[in-house]
Design an enzyme around this catalytic site. Sequence first.
Site, PDB file in Angstrom:
ATOM      1  N   ARG A 173       0.830  -1.198   0.000  1.00  0.00           N
ATOM      2  CA  ARG A 173       0.000   0.000   0.000  1.00  0.00           C
ATOM      3  C   ARG A 173       0.865   1.248   0.000  1.00  0.00           C
ATOM      4  O   ARG A 173       1.724   1.422   0.846  1.00  0.00           O
ATOM      5  CB  ARG A 173      -0.918   0.001   1.233  1.00  0.00           C
ATOM      6  CG  ARG A 173      -1.910   1.158   1.236  1.00  0.00           C
ATOM      7  CD  ARG A 173      -2.897   1.030   2.362  1.00  0.00           C
ATOM      8  NE  ARG A 173      -2.259   1.077   3.671  1.00  0.00           N
ATOM      9  CZ  ARG A 173      -2.931   1.124   4.812  1.00  0.00           C
ATOM     10  NH1 ARG A 173      -4.245   1.087   4.804  1.00  0.00           N
ATOM     11  NH2 ARG A 173      -2.288   1.166   5.959  1.00  0.00           N
TER      12      ARG A 173
ATOM     13  N   ASP B 129       2.344  -7.068  10.524  1.00  0.00           N
ATOM     14  CA  ASP B 129       3.370  -6.851  11.544  1.00  0.00           C
ATOM     15  C   ASP B 129       3.183  -7.788  12.719  1.00  0.00           C
ATOM     16  O   ASP B 129       4.163  -8.325  13.280  1.00  0.00           O
ATOM     17  CB  ASP B 129       3.337  -5.401  12.021  1.00  0.00           C
ATOM     18  CG  ASP B 129       3.988  -4.452  11.048  1.00  0.00           C
ATOM     19  OD1 ASP B 129       4.705  -4.915  10.143  1.00  0.00           O
ATOM     20  OD2 ASP B 129       3.767  -3.231  11.166  1.00  0.00           O
TER      21      ASP B 129
ATOM     22  N   THR C 102      -1.066   7.592  -1.062  1.00  0.00           N
ATOM     23  CA  THR C 102      -2.373   7.473  -1.725  1.00  0.00           C
ATOM     24  C   THR C 102      -3.259   6.397  -1.095  1.00  0.00           C
ATOM     25  O   THR C 102      -4.464   6.373  -1.340  1.00  0.00           O
ATOM     26  CB  THR C 102      -2.186   7.120  -3.211  1.00  0.00           C
ATOM     27  OG1 THR C 102      -1.597   5.816  -3.310  1.00  0.00           O
ATOM     28  CG2 THR C 102      -1.268   8.120  -3.902  1.00  0.00           C
TER      29      THR C 102
ATOM     30  N   ASP D 219      -1.843  -3.653  12.767  1.00  0.00           N
ATOM     31  CA  ASP D 219      -1.341  -4.120  11.480  1.00  0.00           C
ATOM     32  C   ASP D 219      -1.176  -5.630  11.548  1.00  0.00           C
ATOM     33  O   ASP D 219      -0.279  -6.142  12.230  1.00  0.00           O
ATOM     34  CB  ASP D 219      -0.004  -3.447  11.160  1.00  0.00           C
ATOM     35  CG  ASP D 219       0.490  -3.758   9.762  1.00  0.00           C
ATOM     36  OD1 ASP D 219       0.635  -4.957   9.438  1.00  0.00           O
ATOM     37  OD2 ASP D 219       0.730  -2.822   8.989  1.00  0.00           O
TER      38      ASP D 219
END
Length: 209
Positions: A103, A203, A107, A200
């Site tokens: 990602r 992670d 944006t 996340d």
Amino acid sequence: MSKLFVSEHPLIHTKMAMLRDEQTGTKEFREIIGEVASLLLYEATRDLPLKEVQVKTPIATATCKTIDTKLAMVPILRAGLGMTDGLLNLLPAAKIGHIGLYRDETTLEPVEYYCKLPLDIEERTVFLTDPMLATGGSADAAIGFLKARGVKNIIFLCILAATEGVERLQKNHPDVDIYAAAYDDGSLNEHGYIVPGLGDAGDRIFGTK
């Protein structure tokens, strides 16, 4: 419009509480992701076609039923890998493909860096996996890659879904059903993470937080 299935099973509720807990360590988090993926796949395979087969038991011949379609698992890298073992525990004969996306932090849109799929992928029912359906950008792009390669039957599996991602997939891919272990209907934060979410997932699965 595609179907959205959100589990209400007590086992999944309990395991989701553990996944959300910031004190849950990497090893336990990774194991629970696999367990939840297995439970979710049980629901997602409920409507697969069956065929009758004859099986010789120690006593006599039995008429049984088995799944009558070729299957594939396609995790979206890297976090989707955390769900793969749990899925293969139930469907060990399924072929595996991989779609690599990251990602763009500015944006928030996905960028492809890898795509490797079974040669007969267009003949298979594909379970596309990613733990988090947040903005929906990665899932949207990955589904597009699969369709461009001739895949007609796609089912999306995630651990946690948010409103924005669900609406995006239902708008752009109304033929793709969504199976989620849990659903957060709040907004995303400024980083595109689900609120309250679980952080996340990549992670936490790989210990890189």
